[in-house]
Design a protein around this motif. Structure first.
Motif, PDB file in Angstrom:
ATOM      1  N   THR A 223      -4.480  48.245 -72.975  1.00  0.00           N
ATOM      2  CA  THR A 223      -4.983  48.319 -72.007  1.00  0.00           C
ATOM      3  C   THR A 223      -6.303  47.990 -71.409  1.00  0.00           C
ATOM      4  O   THR A 223      -6.671  48.282 -69.983  1.00  0.00           O
ATOM      5  CB  THR A 223      -5.151  49.863 -72.131  1.00  0.00           C
TER       6      THR A 223
ATOM      7  N   LYS B 269      -5.077  44.775 -69.157  1.00  0.00           N
ATOM      8  CA  LYS B 269      -3.819  45.345 -67.707  1.00  0.00           C
ATOM      9  C   LYS B 269      -5.066  46.166 -66.681  1.00  0.00           C
ATOM     10  O   LYS B 269      -4.854  46.079 -65.436  1.00  0.00           O
ATOM     11  CB  LYS B 269      -3.327  47.098 -67.900  1.00  0.00           C
ATOM     12  N   GLN B 270      -6.153  46.782 -67.595  1.00  0.00           N
ATOM     13  CA  GLN B 270      -7.047  47.588 -66.519  1.00  0.00           C
ATOM     14  C   GLN B 270      -8.032  46.627 -65.843  1.00  0.00           C
ATOM     15  O   GLN B 270      -8.848  46.422 -64.719  1.00  0.00           O
ATOM     16  CB  GLN B 270      -8.491  47.985 -66.886  1.00  0.00           C
TER      17      GLN B 270
ATOM     18  N   VAL C 104      -2.475  56.278 -60.598  1.00  0.00           N
ATOM     19  CA  VAL C 104      -1.309  56.541 -62.213  1.00  0.00           C
ATOM     20  C   VAL C 104      -1.045  55.207 -63.595  1.00  0.00           C
ATOM     21  O   VAL C 104      -1.568  55.696 -65.076  1.00  0.00           O
ATOM     22  CB  VAL C 104       0.063  56.950 -62.148  1.00  0.00           C
ATOM     23  N   HIS C 105      -0.939  53.758 -62.717  1.00  0.00           N
ATOM     24  CA  HIS C 105      -0.698  53.695 -63.893  1.00  0.00           C
ATOM     25  C   HIS C 105      -0.882  52.432 -63.515  1.00  0.00           C
ATOM     26  O   HIS C 105      -0.145  51.345 -64.005  1.00  0.00           O
ATOM     27  CB  HIS C 105       1.020  53.545 -63.295  1.00  0.00           C
TER      28      HIS C 105
ATOM     29  N   ALA D 230      -4.461  51.509 -65.311  1.00  0.00           N
ATOM     30  CA  ALA D 230      -5.075  51.741 -66.332  1.00  0.00           C
ATOM     31  C   ALA D 230      -6.196  51.558 -66.118  1.00  0.00           C
ATOM     32  O   ALA D 230      -7.879  51.395 -66.307  1.00  0.00           O
ATOM     33  CB  ALA D 230      -5.213  50.872 -67.609  1.00  0.00           C
TER      34      ALA D 230
ATOM     35  N   GLU E 169     -10.548  51.317 -60.501  1.00  0.00           N
ATOM     36  CA  GLU E 169     -12.840  52.295 -61.081  1.00  0.00           C
ATOM     37  C   GLU E 169     -12.809  50.778 -61.928  1.00  0.00           C
ATOM     38  O   GLU E 169     -13.997  51.132 -61.233  1.00  0.00           O
ATOM     39  CB  GLU E 169     -11.891  53.451 -61.853  1.00  0.00           C
ATOM     40  N   PHE E 170     -12.633  50.635 -61.816  1.00  0.00           N
ATOM     41  CA  PHE E 170     -13.211  49.518 -63.100  1.00  0.00           C
ATOM     42  C   PHE E 170     -13.699  48.408 -62.250  1.00  0.00           C
ATOM     43  O   PHE E 170     -14.973  48.148 -62.259  1.00  0.00           O
ATOM     44  CB  PHE E 170     -12.007  48.677 -63.714  1.00  0.00           C
TER      45      PHE E 170
ATOM     46  N   PHE F  92      11.756  55.894 -69.855  1.00  0.00           N
ATOM     47  CA  PHE F  92      11.531  57.521 -70.252  1.00  0.00           C
ATOM     48  C   PHE F  92      10.587  57.724 -68.682  1.00  0.00           C
ATOM     49  O   PHE F  92       9.743  56.787 -68.192  1.00  0.00           O
ATOM     50  CB  PHE F  92      10.835  57.956 -70.912  1.00  0.00           C
TER      51      PHE F  92
ATOM     52  N   SER G 182     -14.661  51.171 -72.247  1.00  0.00           N
ATOM     53  CA  SER G 182     -14.577  50.448 -70.788  1.00  0.00           C
ATOM     54  C   SER G 182     -12.872  51.236 -70.745  1.00  0.00           C
ATOM     55  O   SER G 182     -12.941  51.073 -69.421  1.00  0.00           O
ATOM     56  CB  SER G 182     -15.336  48.791 -70.802  1.00  0.00           C
ATOM     57  N   TYR G 183     -12.355  51.603 -71.263  1.00  0.00           N
ATOM     58  CA  TYR G 183     -10.815  51.436 -70.591  1.00  0.00           C
ATOM     59  C   TYR G 183     -10.595  52.896 -70.568  1.00  0.00           C
ATOM     60  O   TYR G 183      -9.575  53.598 -70.000  1.00  0.00           O
ATOM     61  CB  TYR G 183     -10.551  50.755 -71.376  1.00  0.00           C
TER      62      TYR G 183
ATOM     63  N   GLY H 191     -17.608  52.021 -63.342  1.00  0.00           N
ATOM     64  CA  GLY H 191     -15.783  51.494 -63.882  1.00  0.00           C
ATOM     65  C   GLY H 191     -14.986  52.935 -64.372  1.00  0.00           C
ATOM     66  O   GLY H 191     -13.954  52.138 -64.933  1.00  0.00           O
TER      67      GLY H 191
ATOM     68  N   LYS I 104     -12.424  56.140 -64.283  1.00  0.00           N
ATOM     69  CA  LYS I 104     -11.966  56.996 -63.770  1.00  0.00           C
ATOM     70  C   LYS I 104     -12.018  58.337 -63.833  1.00  0.00           C
ATOM     71  O   LYS I 104     -12.428  58.805 -64.873  1.00  0.00           O
ATOM     72  CB  LYS I 104     -10.523  57.273 -63.565  1.00  0.00           C
ATOM     73  N   VAL I 105     -12.222  58.887 -63.010  1.00  0.00           N
ATOM     74  CA  VAL I 105     -12.190  61.055 -63.338  1.00  0.00           C
ATOM     75  C   VAL I 105     -10.688  61.014 -62.544  1.00  0.00           C
ATOM     76  O   VAL I 105     -10.274  61.294 -62.319  1.00  0.00           O
ATOM     77  CB  VAL I 105     -13.574  61.952 -62.406  1.00  0.00           C
TER      78      VAL I 105
ATOM     79  N   GLY J 132       2.635  61.940 -75.198  1.00  0.00           N
ATOM     80  CA  GLY J 132       4.408  61.631 -74.877  1.00  0.00           C
ATOM     81  C   GLY J 132       4.504  60.783 -74.077  1.00  0.00           C
ATOM     82  O   GLY J 132       5.739  60.584 -73.925  1.00  0.00           O
ATOM     83  N   ASP J 133       3.599  60.335 -73.085  1.00  0.00           N
ATOM     84  CA  ASP J 133       3.993  59.259 -72.230  1.00  0.00           C
ATOM     85  C   ASP J 133       4.170  58.048 -72.292  1.00  0.00           C
ATOM     86  O   ASP J 133       3.758  57.197 -72.897  1.00  0.00           O
ATOM     87  CB  ASP J 133       3.010  59.116 -71.037  1.00  0.00           C
ATOM     88  N   ASP J 134       5.526  57.730 -72.370  1.00  0.00           N
ATOM     89  CA  ASP J 134       5.585  56.083 -73.153  1.00  0.00           C
ATOM     90  C   ASP J 134       5.009  54.908 -72.648  1.00  0.00           C
ATOM     91  O   ASP J 134       4.510  53.718 -73.121  1.00  0.00           O
ATOM     92  CB  ASP J 134       7.606  55.594 -72.742  1.00  0.00           C
ATOM     93  N   SER J 135       4.208  55.362 -71.420  1.00  0.00           N
ATOM     94  CA  SER J 135       3.841  54.259 -70.792  1.00  0.00           C
ATOM     95  C   SER J 135       2.056  54.789 -70.450  1.00  0.00           C
ATOM     96  O   SER J 135       1.447  54.468 -69.418  1.00  0.00           O
ATOM     97  CB  SER J 135       4.304  53.612 -69.000  1.00  0.00           C
TER      98      SER J 135
ATOM     99  N   GLU K 161      -0.174  53.676 -72.658  1.00  0.00           N
ATOM    100  CA  GLU K 161      -0.986  52.558 -72.498  1.00  0.00           C
ATOM    101  C   GLU K 161      -1.403  51.921 -70.911  1.00  0.00           C
ATOM    102  O   GLU K 161      -2.464  51.062 -71.318  1.00  0.00           O
ATOM    103  CB  GLU K 161      -0.674  51.346 -73.533  1.00  0.00           C
ATOM    104  N   HIS K 162      -0.606  51.712 -70.383  1.00  0.00           N
ATOM    105  CA  HIS K 162      -1.431  51.685 -68.640  1.00  0.00           C
ATOM    106  C   HIS K 162      -1.185  52.472 -68.500  1.00  0.00           C
ATOM    107  O   HIS K 162      -2.042  52.269 -66.505  1.00  0.00           O
ATOM    108  CB  HIS K 162       0.304  51.432 -68.570  1.00  0.00           C
ATOM    109  N   MET K 163      -2.215  53.427 -68.467  1.00  0.00           N
ATOM    110  CA  MET K 163      -2.890  55.086 -67.828  1.00  0.00           C
ATOM    111  C   MET K 163      -4.400  54.808 -68.536  1.00  0.00           C
ATOM    112  O   MET K 163      -4.236  53.897 -69.404  1.00  0.00           O
ATOM    113  CB  MET K 163      -2.295  55.779 -68.135  1.00  0.00           C
ATOM    114  N   VAL K 164      -5.231  55.638 -67.573  1.00  0.00           N
ATOM    115  CA  VAL K 164      -6.385  55.780 -67.729  1.00  0.00           C
ATOM    116  C   VAL K 164      -6.947  56.298 -69.153  1.00  0.00           C
ATOM    117  O   VAL K 164      -5.890  57.180 -69.437  1.00  0.00           O
ATOM    118  CB  VAL K 164      -7.403  56.079 -66.909  1.00  0.00           C
ATOM    119  N   PHE K 165      -7.625  56.352 -70.362  1.00  0.00           N
ATOM    120  CA  PHE K 165      -7.517  57.317 -71.431  1.00  0.00           C
ATOM    121  C   PHE K 165      -8.791  58.506 -70.759  1.00  0.00           C
ATOM    122  O   PHE K 165      -9.575  58.401 -70.741  1.00  0.00           O
ATOM    123  CB  PHE K 165      -7.761  56.112 -72.651  1.00  0.00           C
TER     124      PHE K 165
END
Lengths: 341, 341, 341, 341
Positions: B228, B231-232, C89-90, C92, C96-97, C310, D75-76, D99, D101-102, D126-129, D131-135
């Motif tokens: 992640t 990616k970021q 959305v996708h 990461a 914002e970084f 998915f 940071s992520y 850095g 996201k809200v 539950g979203d497969d992707s 890891e490509h998103m903001v935690f």
């Protein structure tokens, strides 16, 4: 216990507190849009003989440096500073936090040298790979410096000329400017500074205010939407009056001169006493910060009676320490300190 | 025209391109989750004799330094580097862009000195005001350095010991590591590096790949959610296979050794020729980058026949230039260059 | 196993790989200053009928969005995007970084609505406290969108007009633009896009290149020192030729059209087959991404034979999935997939 | 002119100013290391019945949110907030500036819903992707909210449970907490809040101080080197006493209760009067902010006599406005206002 640790260990000059009292229950609009803030801005414009100056009040020095430098620089630019500059060493990386590099040049008594700045810029521009480097985007100096020293008028003129030649805004950190202005050795008036610098700030915190620094943009060069940028940096005070009223008081009835003068006169008294006693000065600071090289064993004893600042290790048996005076230092305390030394 | 400008002016070693051809129409999952990437990772683990190593592939060197350093550091920490370190000088502020200061120490032939690092850390920790300063959070070195020099095994051991003592992760930029490994003067094997460093990267771009750098975390110390974070930082390749396949090829049949050896052997030939002709070397680089001090007038002539790198001005009439060899340099071209000099 | 997971699971179109082969041993200067990169830039200028266009090649889509958006925005500005926009959305948090907010508006089939944008801007400017808010500084759209849909010419014109009225640069993410251009339903040519948008990028990764995205600034509006900013973002490729050569090949002999057409034609075949079999489409995408609502039990079986994406949970017993075709999809594989469904 | 614009248009409660007077000439050490700051911290620990609480004083609300959220998040990670949350809308992007996201969820009377938070987290994980998103890394709420509403004890308990289940620190913005505590409808005591939240701040600015917000870490969870992080964010006050003394006064002799009560009681008087006159309330706020839907023509007249806040456009002929009361509002002014309406 005697306190010579720094120039911000008391609250505010009583006249400043009194002004906060007197205006306390007035309803004033927020975020610096009140009339006391306007009054303070006008007083600064007048003192600087710079009617077009745009003035903003922030809360503290690091905050001011961070907000100003980040707002003035383009995203790929860095700020040039002496290697001893506050922004380079003692702001916990506040500048880098906003994405900008501090590009350091050698210091001479805490000061930047115009010729070295010129050489640096010429080397940068002459480097084939400079597109892969941080672009110098502004120049940071402090006056008085972190070492208590002062730029001469010629030194500042030369720096200013080099900056203009390379289109680098010149920014002066004036955390102790009010003290500097009161120093007999100082050659630079507020109008000189407003003329030679593009941006500077006049520190309130170390000049008898509870908090507050007045940023002055002297060349119609305020960054776009600067209020928003202050907010974005977390630096916008809801009760902007707190700074406005204090600066209005500081610049009424020459209070700023009175505060600066006390710091300088008590420092002079202390300096003279130390000289007579044969103490070793670390440098030749004419302002309110005195740096001494002391034996460690002597310092151990002194600790019981005096609060001072550790500056740096000199060698295995000696340490550089700092005594600072302020608007609040009394001659009696200086004499007591001298009697202990 | 002869090309000695750098070690990345050709495409890829033909075996690497061939491997891209051979695997081209296979359906592979994205973002580095394909089996070639896994194969490459395993080969690196084996070569490093470090079965627990975690390996990631990024595209370029600055990107790798930026992503690794930012992910490893805590937000209030900076990275220590030699003043000549690539991260400090030639990455356009990519580290500061992520909010971190590069804390510079003196360089000695491009290298950090363990004792100076220790002194720096002791001074930092001994400074009363260090809570107002950037915390040193990791150490960056390059091997070979930006000046073509190599750490001895003892030098790296000492650095590693100091780093461990102060809990500073030691990170090695190996943009030219494959070339360094092939150098007779090199004392450091991949297992040595994996042992002594906490993180390092093996550069592909300068070793015959089209692109790609392999980051190795050697101590179960991959930053949380590193994918992640990649990616970021904009550094995650959709077709991760592009790096995986190339590194798989580079580490098959000792291709990496072959590529490194060619760079080193052609550099040795050139160095010897230059020595015989009495040229002045700027430093004593044993690897594929040769730095010469040349008369400006001589350089003017040379420009018509040879592409080289300007390094820096030496004095008013001399310039430091660099010749670089690579996996692709032919002995014929070296001989032609020597015949011109 | 059949692969309909995405449009980047193969390597490169063979003609692109061949071009990398053919040019492999040429000595070319780095960082995008080579002649193939120039050739590719000229082809793009010609295709866009925009001779003043300035073109840069970056490696991947998120990197491109991050570098472009951060370089175009002022530090206190954000980028407006549909709530489903890739940047929102996708990625990461890559935007914002760099310090900028993604300001989201409702999506309509993945698209922004010009009227809603206008209302948003009027509300923003009419808000007394907008100096305390993020300033909208540019508009991000994708074409085709993340949902496979296309802006009509009227829709883009209207958006463009609103953007110009409010001085908002309009930026189009064209990760799948080459596929979109080949779609019979598409109304927007490259010259239309160059005319109506201020910045856009043409994706190579999803159009048959190994990597690479071509950013086009159409209005003499390249950010200052953009190369330095690319470097600062870790996005500058040493072997810039890798992108230049691939894009030169992609725009030679209409290869980009051929690649787009194959993706669209195989998608059409698949769409028609699914329709006949009575599958429920999640939306009405005319391009190479087909979104279906499937029963979970059915998907469990399908997993053994087909790789798909998915997308999201539809309800407790149904899931939205995506099938994607590409330049590499064969009619045979589509027919095999249909026979399984 | 009557002032109901906000709750920060006067200076400080006289008792607070008096305390600043009384302590003014004491020599105190800087940066929050003085004894008044310690006294204030102890009082807060006692009131929260949380002896392990760690307390820090910052200057303003946006600064506090920015510093706390950035220091707590990795940071992520991003921070979850209601779409109306102050951090999302009215802080000029201060969070994104650091850095992060809200991540917004729907608001219900300005509040987050525990069930929606749970669904959000389950969908994310539950979203497969993903890891490509903001935690999602923490949850931000305000109490009272930006709409003057209050969380019930059950609501906060449920939120707290969901947060703990997903290991999300729960952070409460208490800019108006002291006012909220005085509200008869409020179910949450300081010990409740210290128990259910991981971090919260008690606002001084809107409760009768000149400035200052008290951040409370309740679970031995202060970020590492938080003082350095405060400094790095430009938020460290040299004269830390300014906050310490004010909070010491605010929590002496129940002054905070007195200040909260006055705001609530004058609001109740105003609310009742407005109700009797048949005004339309925009929502059902029980605290010191009253939101009304007013005819634009009526507002035009009102402007001459009353300062109020524009909130938002309701429709073409109506506007939502806010009246705010504070510790300084007099019953007489409320009655005058009612007589005008």
């Amino acid at each position: 216990m005697l306190y010579f640790e720094n120039d911000y260990s008391e609250g505010a000059h009583p006249k400043i507190l009194q002004r906060l009292m007197d205006t306390n229950m007035e309803h004033l609009s927020g975020y610096g849009s009140d009339r006391y803030t306007d009054l303070a801005k006008n007083k600064i414009r007048d003192l600087c003989k710079c009617p077009e100056a745009e003035v903003y009040f922030l809360v503290g020095g690091t905050q001011t440096n961070q907000t100003v430098i980040d707002s003035v620089l383009k995203s790929y630019e860095g700020v040039i500073a002496a290697e001893t500059g506050h922004v380079s060493v003692h702001e916990a990386g506040a500048i880098e936090f906003t994405g900008h590099k501090v590009l350091t040049l050698p210091q001479h008594d805490g000061k930047l040298c115009a010729r070295e700045l010129k050489d640096y810029m010429e080397t940068f521009l002459g480097d084939d790979s400079h597109e892969h480097m941080v672009f110098p985007g502004m120049v940071y100096i402090s006056h008085p410096t972190e070492y208590g020293t002062l730029y001469t008028k010629d030194e500042l003129k030369e720096l200013s000329q080099v900056c203009r030649r390379f289109k680098l805004p010149l920014y002066m950190d004036g955390a102790r400017l009010i003290t500097g202005l009161a120093c007999p050795e100082n050659e630079l008036s507020l109008p000189d500074i407003a003329d030679l610098c593009d941006i500077f700030y006049i520190g309130g915190t170390k000049a008898g205010a509870l908090c507050g620094e007045a940023v002055v943009f002297t060349k119609n060069n305020t960054p776009a939407h600067f209020l928003t940028q202050i907010k974005q940096h977390g630096a916008l005070l809801a009760k902007g009056r707190l700074c406005g009223i204090q600066f209005d008081a500081l610049f009424s009835d020459d209070l700023y001169k009175e505060n600066g003068r006390n710091a300088i006169e008590t420092a002079a008294l202390l300096r003279e006493g130390l000289r007579q006693k044969g103490y070793t000065f670390y440098n030749n600071s004419p302002t309110n910060q005195l740096f001494l090289v002391m034996e460690n064993s002597r310092l151990e004893e002194l600790k019981n009676d005096v609060v001072y600042s550790f500056w740096e290790k000199a060698d295995d048996t000696h340490t550089v320490i700092r005594f600072a005076t302020s608007w609040a230092t009394s001659r009696e305390d200086v004499e007591k300190l001298l009697s202990l030394l």
